[in-house]
Design an enzyme around this catalytic site. Structure first.
Site, PDB file in Angstrom:
ATOM      1  N   ASN A 126      -1.706   2.200   5.625  1.00  0.00           N
ATOM      2  CA  ASN A 126      -0.836   1.115   5.171  1.00  0.00           C
ATOM      3  C   ASN A 126      -0.436   0.332   6.412  1.00  0.00           C
ATOM      4  O   ASN A 126       0.116   0.909   7.344  1.00  0.00           O
ATOM      5  CB  ASN A 126       0.402   1.715   4.477  1.00  0.00           C
ATOM      6  CG  ASN A 126       1.501   0.698   4.249  1.00  0.00           C
ATOM      7  OD1 ASN A 126       1.231  -0.491   4.123  1.00  0.00           O
ATOM      8  ND2 ASN A 126       2.733   1.161   4.185  1.00  0.00           N
ATOM      9  N   GLY A 127      -0.741  -0.973   6.423  1.00  0.00           N
ATOM     10  CA  GLY A 127      -0.412  -1.799   7.582  1.00  0.00           C
ATOM     11  C   GLY A 127      -1.569  -2.726   7.879  1.00  0.00           C
ATOM     12  O   GLY A 127      -2.431  -2.961   7.027  1.00  0.00           O
ATOM     13  N   GLU A 170      16.535 -18.749  -7.849  1.00  0.00           N
ATOM     14  CA  GLU A 170      16.241 -17.370  -8.220  1.00  0.00           C
ATOM     15  C   GLU A 170      15.670 -17.300  -9.644  1.00  0.00           C
ATOM     16  O   GLU A 170      14.718 -16.553  -9.899  1.00  0.00           O
ATOM     17  CB  GLU A 170      17.503 -16.508  -8.066  1.00  0.00           C
ATOM     18  CG  GLU A 170      17.400 -15.075  -8.523  1.00  0.00           C
ATOM     19  CD  GLU A 170      16.331 -14.233  -7.807  1.00  0.00           C
ATOM     20  OE1 GLU A 170      15.776 -14.678  -6.789  1.00  0.00           O
ATOM     21  OE2 GLU A 170      16.051 -13.127  -8.300  1.00  0.00           O
ATOM     22  N   GLU A 214       7.089 -15.480 -10.866  1.00  0.00           N
ATOM     23  CA  GLU A 214       6.400 -14.270 -10.425  1.00  0.00           C
ATOM     24  C   GLU A 214       5.944 -13.388 -11.573  1.00  0.00           C
ATOM     25  O   GLU A 214       4.942 -12.696 -11.447  1.00  0.00           O
ATOM     26  CB  GLU A 214       7.221 -13.478  -9.399  1.00  0.00           C
ATOM     27  CG  GLU A 214       8.464 -12.816  -9.891  1.00  0.00           C
ATOM     28  CD  GLU A 214       9.174 -12.026  -8.769  1.00  0.00           C
ATOM     29  OE1 GLU A 214      10.400 -11.934  -8.829  1.00  0.00           O
ATOM     30  OE2 GLU A 214       8.519 -11.516  -7.851  1.00  0.00           O
ATOM     31  N   ARG A 270       4.016  -0.549  -4.713  1.00  0.00           N
ATOM     32  CA  ARG A 270       3.708  -1.049  -3.367  1.00  0.00           C
ATOM     33  C   ARG A 270       2.396  -1.817  -3.319  1.00  0.00           C
ATOM     34  O   ARG A 270       2.064  -2.427  -2.301  1.00  0.00           O
ATOM     35  CB  ARG A 270       3.634   0.124  -2.378  1.00  0.00           C
ATOM     36  CG  ARG A 270       4.913   0.906  -2.281  1.00  0.00           C
ATOM     37  CD  ARG A 270       4.752   2.060  -1.324  1.00  0.00           C
ATOM     38  NE  ARG A 270       4.659   1.603   0.040  1.00  0.00           N
ATOM     39  CZ  ARG A 270       5.686   1.430   0.852  1.00  0.00           C
ATOM     40  NH1 ARG A 270       6.890   1.698   0.428  1.00  0.00           N
ATOM     41  NH2 ARG A 270       5.513   1.010   2.076  1.00  0.00           N
ATOM     42  N   LYS A 283      11.973 -15.917 -10.589  1.00  0.00           N
ATOM     43  CA  LYS A 283      11.739 -14.833 -11.574  1.00  0.00           C
ATOM     44  C   LYS A 283      10.644 -15.244 -12.551  1.00  0.00           C
ATOM     45  O   LYS A 283       9.724 -14.471 -12.817  1.00  0.00           O
ATOM     46  CB  LYS A 283      13.014 -14.519 -12.373  1.00  0.00           C
ATOM     47  CG  LYS A 283      14.077 -13.723 -11.696  1.00  0.00           C
ATOM     48  CD  LYS A 283      13.736 -12.287 -11.373  1.00  0.00           C
ATOM     49  CE  LYS A 283      13.076 -12.159 -10.037  1.00  0.00           C
ATOM     50  NZ  LYS A 283      13.888 -11.857  -8.889  1.00  0.00           N
ATOM     51  N   TRP A 315      -2.724  -2.784  -1.647  1.00  0.00           N
ATOM     52  CA  TRP A 315      -2.457  -4.221  -1.767  1.00  0.00           C
ATOM     53  C   TRP A 315      -3.341  -4.848  -0.701  1.00  0.00           C
ATOM     54  O   TRP A 315      -3.123  -4.666   0.499  1.00  0.00           O
ATOM     55  CB  TRP A 315      -0.981  -4.524  -1.500  1.00  0.00           C
ATOM     56  CG  TRP A 315      -0.636  -5.958  -1.743  1.00  0.00           C
ATOM     57  CD1 TRP A 315      -0.303  -6.532  -2.942  1.00  0.00           C
ATOM     58  CD2 TRP A 315      -0.580  -7.010  -0.768  1.00  0.00           C
ATOM     59  NE1 TRP A 315      -0.046  -7.877  -2.766  1.00  0.00           N
ATOM     60  CE2 TRP A 315      -0.213  -8.197  -1.450  1.00  0.00           C
ATOM     61  CE3 TRP A 315      -0.820  -7.080   0.608  1.00  0.00           C
ATOM     62  CZ2 TRP A 315      -0.065  -9.421  -0.805  1.00  0.00           C
ATOM     63  CZ3 TRP A 315      -0.673  -8.304   1.253  1.00  0.00           C
ATOM     64  CH2 TRP A 315      -0.299  -9.457   0.550  1.00  0.00           C
ATOM     65  N   HIS A 366      15.567 -37.446  -6.557  1.00  0.00           N
ATOM     66  CA  HIS A 366      14.861 -37.833  -5.327  1.00  0.00           C
ATOM     67  C   HIS A 366      13.408 -37.354  -5.361  1.00  0.00           C
ATOM     68  O   HIS A 366      12.773 -37.285  -4.307  1.00  0.00           O
ATOM     69  CB  HIS A 366      15.599 -37.286  -4.108  1.00  0.00           C
ATOM     70  CG  HIS A 366      16.990 -37.824  -3.991  1.00  0.00           C
ATOM     71  ND1 HIS A 366      17.255 -39.103  -3.572  1.00  0.00           N
ATOM     72  CD2 HIS A 366      18.192 -37.274  -4.302  1.00  0.00           C
ATOM     73  CE1 HIS A 366      18.560 -39.316  -3.598  1.00  0.00           C
ATOM     74  NE2 HIS A 366      19.153 -38.212  -4.050  1.00  0.00           N
ATOM     75  N   CYS A 386       0.848  -1.185   0.000  1.00  0.00           N
ATOM     76  CA  CYS A 386       0.000   0.000   0.000  1.00  0.00           C
ATOM     77  C   CYS A 386       0.893   1.247   0.000  1.00  0.00           C
ATOM     78  O   CYS A 386       1.910   1.297   0.679  1.00  0.00           O
ATOM     79  CB  CYS A 386      -0.943   0.088   1.185  1.00  0.00           C
ATOM     80  SG  CYS A 386      -2.076  -1.281   1.287  1.00  0.00           S
ATOM     81  N   LYS A 410       5.784  -4.807  -4.167  1.00  0.00           N
ATOM     82  CA  LYS A 410       7.239  -4.710  -4.092  1.00  0.00           C
ATOM     83  C   LYS A 410       7.731  -4.768  -2.654  1.00  0.00           C
ATOM     84  O   LYS A 410       8.743  -5.376  -2.351  1.00  0.00           O
ATOM     85  CB  LYS A 410       7.657  -3.390  -4.735  1.00  0.00           C
ATOM     86  CG  LYS A 410       9.138  -3.132  -4.721  1.00  0.00           C
ATOM     87  CD  LYS A 410       9.772  -3.765  -5.914  1.00  0.00           C
ATOM     88  CE  LYS A 410      11.275  -3.625  -5.920  1.00  0.00           C
ATOM     89  NZ  LYS A 410      11.903  -4.770  -6.571  1.00  0.00           N
TER      90      LYS A 410
HETATM   91  O1  M6R Z   1      12.749  -5.632  -0.097  1.00  0.00           O
HETATM   92  P1  M6R Z   1      13.201  -7.021   0.246  1.00  0.00           P
HETATM   93  O2  M6R Z   1      14.491  -7.366  -0.428  1.00  0.00           O
HETATM   94  O3  M6R Z   1      13.245  -7.285   1.702  1.00  0.00           O
HETATM   95  O4  M6R Z   1      12.091  -7.952  -0.383  1.00  0.00           O
HETATM   96  C1  M6R Z   1      12.094  -9.333  -0.177  1.00  0.00           C
HETATM   97  C2  M6R Z   1      11.185 -10.017  -1.151  1.00  0.00           C
HETATM   98  O5  M6R Z   1       9.866  -9.602  -0.973  1.00  0.00           O
HETATM   99  C3  M6R Z   1      11.601  -9.759  -2.610  1.00  0.00           C
HETATM  100  O6  M6R Z   1      12.924 -10.093  -2.823  1.00  0.00           O
HETATM  101  C4  M6R Z   1      10.715 -10.563  -3.569  1.00  0.00           C
HETATM  102  O7  M6R Z   1      10.965 -11.912  -3.432  1.00  0.00           O
HETATM  103  C5  M6R Z   1      10.963 -10.084  -5.004  1.00  0.00           C
HETATM  104  N1  M6R Z   1       9.757  -9.551  -5.553  1.00  0.00           N
HETATM  105  C6  M6R Z   1      11.374 -11.157  -5.921  1.00  0.00           C
HETATM  106  O8  M6R Z   1      11.674 -10.660  -7.187  1.00  0.00           O
END
Ligand code: M6R
Length: 616
Positions: A101-102, A488, A495, A27, A492, A75, A511, A2, A611
């Site tokens: 926000n929260g 990773e 997401e 956000r 990517k 969000w 396994h 948010c 984000k």
């Molecule tokens: O801001 P941060 O690095 O603490 O965020 C952690 C995760 O939310 C962030 O890395 C998330 O996994 C990314 N969107 C992945 O691309």
């Protein structure tokens, strides 16, 4: 999660509010709305489910006129992402509006009490209770004092919040509160501003006040900002930060999307981070705020993070153990916070890695480690973030604003930052001499050009992306530090393309995950020229034998691998195998983007995500 903005001053509020929301949209983007105080003395609200761009279009018709207003991009946590749950939320009198926000943890109990007292609710959100609590407080003995009404309301809340509140009976004023969720305020000749982070303010001022937890502020249209603590006493020296980001850093600058732009910015980000770091006796990392003897006595390193940043921790663990010979361990913050027992020594260093510096779980983990007596070091990208403020030392990775929800440039910059940390520890405890440090620093300095070389080969990613056309799942495999690259790479593609992808250590594949493989199943194998190479090649063969179509990330000249697989994403040779993840992942970022674009996805704002994950 948010985003909040507010403005009161001499200009029309809506242009700043809408532009601010666009900047903060990373956000959360489930719904967006604003409330402006009209010249006729009533609140004028416009809010809808959907993106900020839709709100902008609606505002062209609704034309909210007024010089004070608050706005929000959401969000969803409590209540579906629909029109009625969009912020801001009003009280019964429709004279008070709040954005938040929260999470208000005790909202059910408060809502029941408020409803029993006759309040009528129009949404399913936790936020709406705040509007009704302010309504009650506003009628109380200190009528006319908006910040006192908000303080009174907040005294009944449990949870986390950044709140902006406007009242039709307090024209030219906005009251804000902070507890757990970030909020900054700033003053100019045109008025006073509030925002969830510095980005909406970067084009307006270079100086902002950062509210601390439990602080409140009253923003007035003449630009006056008064900060209060929770008892109502004025705070005379609130914490301030200078914004050194160029506002244009958060614009597309000719790129098709932020993901493309941020991938492209990786070489320069790493160069900036490395610049001037090699000292006469080791790496310069004064940000750690530990003396040489304290560094030398560190006997354990605990790395903690979430998501992509947790992948940084996994690779950093190997770097620290390999170069500094210090036992290192990593944990997901969300898991760590509920570990029944955390074993630390008096000389344990805790490293939190967080791009945003606002991830709730990571912050909670840092606080737990601090309470256990650990020195907490934050590796973060966002200036003045909560992590930066609360940690004992902070290394800014200086990657510039990362707007795309999928982390790219922050990931590689954080990896390099952790490599620097490993070298600092190695030099301080004597496991590496100055020549060794200089050699490793030189190896790090080769990374930007290696990444530029990957950019020149992005046609390989485009071609390989065709393999995902007819598949709804894929497997990413690697060994050693590149088992993490597999995780990773899989994250990517998941997401941003919404395709299932399983990241797995290649040796573990048989396994279980090998059962996924059928004719034409895409497998991405990271198989650079390193100590694990031959073992991973065997795993590739096992996949091919079962019908998989393999995309290999391989080192230039590896014709053995090239002859077996469908596509090769070539990487230039690097002198240090522990640095390969920094380059290999760039291919997988580009590949994921091509796959997502082919599926018509919004790569910058993937569904369900935000984000900055500021709730647990
Ligand atoms: O801001 P941060 O690095 O603490 O965020 C952690 C995760 O939310 C962030 O890395 C998330 O996994 C990314 N969107 C992945 O691309």
């Amino acid at each position: 999660m948010c985003g909040i903005v507010g403005y009161t001053g001499t200009n029309q509020a809506s242009p700043f509010l809408l532009k601010g929301l666009q900047t903060l949209e990373y956000r959360g983007y489930d719904s967006a709305g604003l409330e402006v105080l009209s010249p006729d003395g009533a609140l004028h609200g416009v809010k809808y489910a959907g993106r900020v761009s839709a709100l902008v279009e609606r505002c062209k018709v609704a034309n909210p006129v007024g010089t004070s207003g608050i706005a929000h991009t959401r969000w969803a946590t409590h209540g579906a992402p629909n029109d009625k749950n969009a912020h801001p939320h009003r009280d019964c009198s429709e004279r008070i509006a709040v954005t938040h926000n929260g999470i208000i943890e005790n909202f059910r109990e408060l809502k029941a009490q408020l409803m029993a007292a006759g309040h009528e609710f129009t949404s399913e959100t936790d936020t709406e209770v705040i509007a009704h609590l302010v309504e009650d407080a506003w009628k109380g003995p200190r009528k006319g004092d908006l910040v006192a009404a908000l303080r009174n309301a907040c005294s009944r809340l449990k949870g986390s919040w950044a709140i902006a509140c406007i009242c039709a009976d307090a024209p030219g004023q906005i009251a804000v509160a902070r507890n757990g969720s970030p909020l900054v305020v700033a003053s100019t000749a045109d008025g006073a501003y509030a925002a969830s982070d510095v980005m909406p303010l970067a084009s307006i001022t270079s100086h902002v006040i950062q509210l601390a937890n439990s602080q409140f502020a009253l923003l007035e249209s003449n630009g006056t900002i008064t900060v209060y603590d929770e008892t109502g006493d004025m705070v005379r020296d609130p914490s301030t930060i200078d914004i050194d980001w160029d506002a244009s850093a958060a614009t597309l600058g000719g790129h098709a999307d932020f993901m493309e732009k941020e991938i492209a910015e990786q070489p320069e980000a790493i160069e900036r981070l490395l610049q001037g770091r090699l000292g006469e006796d080791g790496i310069r990392l004064d940000e750690l705020r530990l003396a040489r003897d304290e560094l030398a006595s560190i006997d354990r390193v605990f790395l903690i993070a979430c998501g992509t940043s947790s992948h940084v921790c996994q690779i950093a663990r190997t770097m620290i153990e390999s170069w500094a010979k210090v036992p290192a361990t990593w944990a997901y913050a969300s898991e760590f916070n509920y570990e029944p027992e955390v074993l630390v020594t008096p000389n344990t260093l805790c490293v939190i890695v967080t791009q945003s510096g606002e991830t709730a779980d990571t912050l909670a983990a840092a606080r737990r480690m601090k309470a256990l007596g650990c020195h907490v070091f934050a590796v973060t990208n966002v200036l003045g973030s909560t992590a930066a403020r609360e940690a004992d030392g902070v290394l800014y990775v200086q990657a510039g604003p990362e707007v795309c929800v999928a982390s790219t440039k922050a990931y590689t910059a954080q990896l390099v930052a952790c490599a620097l940390l490993a070298l600092v520890l190695a030099r301080a405890n004597g496991t590496m001499d100055q020549n060794g440090v200089a050699r490793h620093y030189h190896d790090l300095s080769l990374l930007p050009d290696a990444i530029r070389e990957v950019f020149r080969r992005s046609w390989q990613d485009k071609q390989a992306s065709a393999l995902f056309r007819r598949s709804s799942s894929s497997l990413y495999l690697g060994r050693g530090v590149n088992a993490t690259t597999a995780l990773e790479g899989a994250l990517k593609i998941k997401e941003i393309s919404y395709l299932h992808a399983e990241g797995y250590p290649a040796g573990e594949m048989k396994h279980g995950p090998i059962a996924l493989i059928e004719q034409g199943f895409p497998v991405v194998a990271i198989v650079p020229a390193d100590r694990w190479h031959d073992k991973t090649v065997s795993n590739i063969q096992e996949c091919i034998a079962r019908g998989a179509h393999v995309i290999a990330v391989a080192t230039d000249g590896d014709e053995g691998v090239a002859s077996q697989v469908e596509h090769v994403l070539w990487i230039p040779p690097l002198p240090d195998e522990l640095l390969v993840p920094v380059v290999a992942i760039v291919h997988l970022q580009i590949l994921a983007r091509f796959v997502a674009l082919a599926r018509g996805r919004d790569v910058d704002k993937p569904r369900n995500l935000a984000k900055s994950v500021t709730v647990e």
